[in-house]
Design a protein around this motif. Structure first.
Motif, PDB file in Angstrom:
ATOM      1  N   LEU A   1       0.839  -1.203   0.000  1.00 46.59           N
ATOM      2  CA  LEU A   1       0.000   0.000   0.000  1.00 46.59           C
ATOM      3  C   LEU A   1       0.875   1.255   0.000  1.00 46.59           C
ATOM      4  O   LEU A   1       0.589   2.219  -0.713  1.00 46.59           O
ATOM      5  N   THR A   2       1.960   1.205   0.748  1.00 48.68           N
ATOM      6  CA  THR A   2       2.907   2.325   0.757  1.00 48.68           C
ATOM      7  C   THR A   2       3.520   2.511  -0.629  1.00 48.68           C
ATOM      8  O   THR A   2       3.657   3.642  -1.107  1.00 48.68           O
ATOM      9  N   ALA A   3       3.852   1.415  -1.294  1.00 49.48           N
ATOM     10  CA  ALA A   3       4.425   1.504  -2.641  1.00 49.48           C
ATOM     11  C   ALA A   3       3.450   2.172  -3.603  1.00 49.48           C
ATOM     12  O   ALA A   3       3.846   3.029  -4.408  1.00 49.48           O
ATOM     13  N   LEU A   4       2.175   1.810  -3.515  1.00 52.48           N
ATOM     14  CA  LEU A   4       1.186   2.411  -4.410  1.00 52.48           C
ATOM     15  C   LEU A   4       1.022   3.906  -4.162  1.00 52.48           C
ATOM     16  O   LEU A   4       0.680   4.651  -5.069  1.00 52.48           O
ATOM     17  N   GLY A   5       1.278   4.332  -2.949  1.00 48.89           N
ATOM     18  CA  GLY A   5       1.140   5.749  -2.624  1.00 48.89           C
ATOM     19  C   GLY A   5       2.419   6.545  -2.791  1.00 48.89           C
ATOM     20  O   GLY A   5       2.437   7.753  -2.562  1.00 48.89           O
ATOM     21  N   SER A   6       3.486   5.872  -3.176  1.00 47.62           N
ATOM     22  CA  SER A   6       4.763   6.567  -3.312  1.00 47.62           C
ATOM     23  C   SER A   6       5.143   6.690  -4.783  1.00 47.62           C
ATOM     24  O   SER A   6       4.423   6.261  -5.667  1.00 47.62           O
TER      25      SER A   6
ATOM     26  N   LYS B   1      -0.132  15.146  -0.056  1.00 54.44           N
ATOM     27  CA  LYS B   1      -1.241  15.059  -0.994  1.00 54.44           C
ATOM     28  C   LYS B   1      -1.344  13.603  -1.439  1.00 54.44           C
ATOM     29  O   LYS B   1      -0.392  13.049  -1.987  1.00 54.44           O
ATOM     30  N   LEU B   2      -2.490  12.984  -1.164  1.00 60.07           N
ATOM     31  CA  LEU B   2      -2.684  11.588  -1.536  1.00 60.07           C
ATOM     32  C   LEU B   2      -3.086  11.489  -3.003  1.00 60.07           C
ATOM     33  O   LEU B   2      -3.891  12.282  -3.490  1.00 60.07           O
ATOM     34  N   GLN B   3      -2.530  10.487  -3.676  1.00 54.54           N
ATOM     35  CA  GLN B   3      -2.909  10.238  -5.057  1.00 54.54           C
ATOM     36  C   GLN B   3      -4.371   9.818  -5.092  1.00 54.54           C
ATOM     37  O   GLN B   3      -4.859   9.124  -4.189  1.00 54.54           O
ATOM     38  N   PRO B   4      -5.099  10.212  -6.142  1.00 50.15           N
ATOM     39  CA  PRO B   4      -6.549   9.943  -6.197  1.00 50.15           C
ATOM     40  C   PRO B   4      -6.941   8.472  -6.029  1.00 50.15           C
ATOM     41  O   PRO B   4      -7.925   8.172  -5.366  1.00 50.15           O
TER      42      PRO B   4
ATOM     43  N   GLN C   1      -8.480  -4.157   1.629  1.00 50.29           N
ATOM     44  CA  GLN C   1      -9.466  -4.088   2.706  1.00 50.29           C
ATOM     45  C   GLN C   1      -8.867  -3.321   3.887  1.00 50.29           C
ATOM     46  O   GLN C   1      -8.911  -3.759   5.029  1.00 50.29           O
ATOM     47  N   SER C   2      -8.288  -2.191   3.580  1.00 53.59           N
ATOM     48  CA  SER C   2      -7.574  -1.369   4.545  1.00 53.59           C
ATOM     49  C   SER C   2      -8.084   0.061   4.442  1.00 53.59           C
ATOM     50  O   SER C   2      -9.068   0.318   3.765  1.00 53.59           O
ATOM     51  N   ALA C   3      -7.408   0.954   5.109  1.00 55.87           N
ATOM     52  CA  ALA C   3      -7.813   2.352   5.066  1.00 55.87           C
ATOM     53  C   ALA C   3      -6.594   3.248   5.213  1.00 55.87           C
ATOM     54  O   ALA C   3      -5.554   2.834   5.715  1.00 55.87           O
ATOM     55  N   LEU C   4      -6.766   4.464   4.765  1.00 58.52           N
ATOM     56  CA  LEU C   4      -5.779   5.517   4.948  1.00 58.52           C
ATOM     57  C   LEU C   4      -6.453   6.647   5.705  1.00 58.52           C
ATOM     58  O   LEU C   4      -7.634   6.911   5.497  1.00 58.52           O
ATOM     59  N   GLU C   5      -5.696   7.277   6.561  1.00 54.85           N
ATOM     60  CA  GLU C   5      -6.233   8.446   7.249  1.00 54.85           C
ATOM     61  C   GLU C   5      -5.122   9.468   7.396  1.00 54.85           C
ATOM     62  O   GLU C   5      -3.995   9.130   7.747  1.00 54.85           O
ATOM     63  N   GLN C   6      -5.461  10.703   7.128  1.00 50.18           N
ATOM     64  CA  GLN C   6      -4.492  11.771   7.292  1.00 50.18           C
ATOM     65  C   GLN C   6      -4.628  12.355   8.693  1.00 50.18           C
ATOM     66  O   GLN C   6      -5.741  12.572   9.174  1.00 50.18           O
ATOM     67  N   LEU C   7      -3.471  12.569   9.328  1.00 47.47           N
ATOM     68  CA  LEU C   7      -3.426  13.119  10.679  1.00 47.47           C
ATOM     69  C   LEU C   7      -2.435  14.271  10.739  1.00 47.47           C
ATOM     70  O   LEU C   7      -1.466  14.311   9.976  1.00 47.47           O
ATOM     71  N   ASP C   8      -2.659  15.141  11.684  1.00 44.40           N
ATOM     72  CA  ASP C   8      -1.709  16.217  11.971  1.00 44.40           C
ATOM     73  C   ASP C   8      -0.752  15.686  13.036  1.00 44.40           C
ATOM     74  O   ASP C   8      -1.064  15.681  14.228  1.00 44.40           O
ATOM     75  N   PHE C   9       0.408  15.230  12.603  1.00 41.56           N
ATOM     76  CA  PHE C   9       1.364  14.640  13.525  1.00 41.56           C
ATOM     77  C   PHE C   9       2.080  15.682  14.389  1.00 41.56           C
ATOM     78  O   PHE C   9       2.765  15.314  15.338  1.00 41.56           O
ATOM     79  N   THR C  10       1.896  16.966  14.070  1.00 45.24           N
ATOM     80  CA  THR C  10       2.464  17.989  14.950  1.00 45.24           C
ATOM     81  C   THR C  10       1.673  18.047  16.253  1.00 45.24           C
ATOM     82  O   THR C  10       2.168  18.525  17.259  1.00 45.24           O
ATOM     83  N   GLU C  11       0.446  17.577  16.223  1.00 42.56           N
ATOM     84  CA  GLU C  11      -0.382  17.432  17.432  1.00 42.56           C
ATOM     85  C   GLU C  11      -0.234  15.985  17.899  1.00 42.56           C
ATOM     86  O   GLU C  11      -1.118  15.150  17.684  1.00 42.56           O
ATOM     87  N   SER C  12       0.905  15.669  18.469  1.00 43.16           N
ATOM     88  CA  SER C  12       1.259  14.285  18.758  1.00 43.16           C
ATOM     89  C   SER C  12       0.274  13.574  19.682  1.00 43.16           C
ATOM     90  O   SER C  12      -0.034  12.396  19.475  1.00 43.16           O
ATOM     91  N   ALA C  13      -0.242  14.262  20.686  1.00 45.35           N
ATOM     92  CA  ALA C  13      -1.185  13.614  21.612  1.00 45.35           C
ATOM     93  C   ALA C  13      -2.482  13.241  20.880  1.00 45.35           C
ATOM     94  O   ALA C  13      -3.011  12.139  21.061  1.00 45.35           O
ATOM     95  N   ALA C  14      -2.981  14.134  20.057  1.00 46.37           N
ATOM     96  CA  ALA C  14      -4.209  13.852  19.304  1.00 46.37           C
ATOM     97  C   ALA C  14      -3.974  12.735  18.283  1.00 46.37           C
ATOM     98  O   ALA C  14      -4.822  11.854  18.104  1.00 46.37           O
ATOM     99  N   ALA C  15      -2.815  12.759  17.620  1.00 39.20           N
ATOM    100  CA  ALA C  15      -2.492  11.722  16.642  1.00 39.20           C
ATOM    101  C   ALA C  15      -2.377  10.360  17.329  1.00 39.20           C
ATOM    102  O   ALA C  15      -2.936   9.367  16.854  1.00 39.20           O
TER     103      ALA C  15
END
Length: 166
Positions: A52-57, A109-112, A123-137
């Motif tokens: 999945l990482t390869a497809l997004g890179s 920016k995620l590829q479409p 059968q997986s998922a991707l989610e974008q997070l703000d990793f600068t907010e480490s506690a929330a992430a």
């Protein structure tokens, strides 16, 4: 060690180059594990996240990941995981449950097609997070892990307890 059973028959029906890729990665993965310790590790889970990482890179990263998995291109990657996930759902006596999710910085920016691949192929998922907010992430990741754990705990319990005997 390779165990042969009626459940491994589906691998023999797979495109030979894809089966070889799966076996090659699993062997290399197992070789990297610390020797002399009991461990439970899933090369398939590791390969799914890398795929999945390869497809997004792109560029060298994609090339290196495909080489590590012994796959020629994105289509071979999609074919392999589509086949494995769909086939194991239809093999009598096998229940494959995987919980994979990839968290990506919200600055990327995620590829479409990556969301579609994550859902349909892995059968997986991707989610974008703000990793600068480490506690929330960390809270978001931990919540997903707890929910996944509860799913596995609540679905299809063992019919009889596992017991070690002398």
């Amino acid at each position: 060690m390779c165990l042969k059973s009626r459940h491994t028959q589906y691998l023999y029906n797979m495109e030979p180059s894809l089966a070889a890729s799966l076996s090659h990665f699993a062997a290399r993965f197992a070789n990297e594990l610390e020797k002399g310790k009991s461990q439970v590790c899933s090369p398939l889970s590791a390969q799914a996240v890398l795929a999945l990482t390869a497809l997004g890179s792109g560029g060298d990263t994609r090339k290196e990941l495909l080489e590590a998995m012994a796959l020629s291109d994105d289509e071979a990657l999609r074919s392999l995981f589509s086949y494995v996930t769909s086939t194991t759902k239809s093999v009598e006596g096998i229940t494959l449950k995987m919980a994979n999710k990839v968290y990506v910085t919200n600055k990327s920016k995620l590829q479409p097609d990556i969301q579609k691949d994550a859902k349909e192929v892995f059968q997986s998922a991707l989610e974008q997070l703000d990793f600068t907010e480490s506690a929330a992430a960390a809270g978001a990741v931990n919540k997903w892990v707890r929910n996944s754990y509860m799913y596995f705990q609540s679905s299809s319990p063992l019919e009889s307890p596992s017991k070690a005997s002398p």
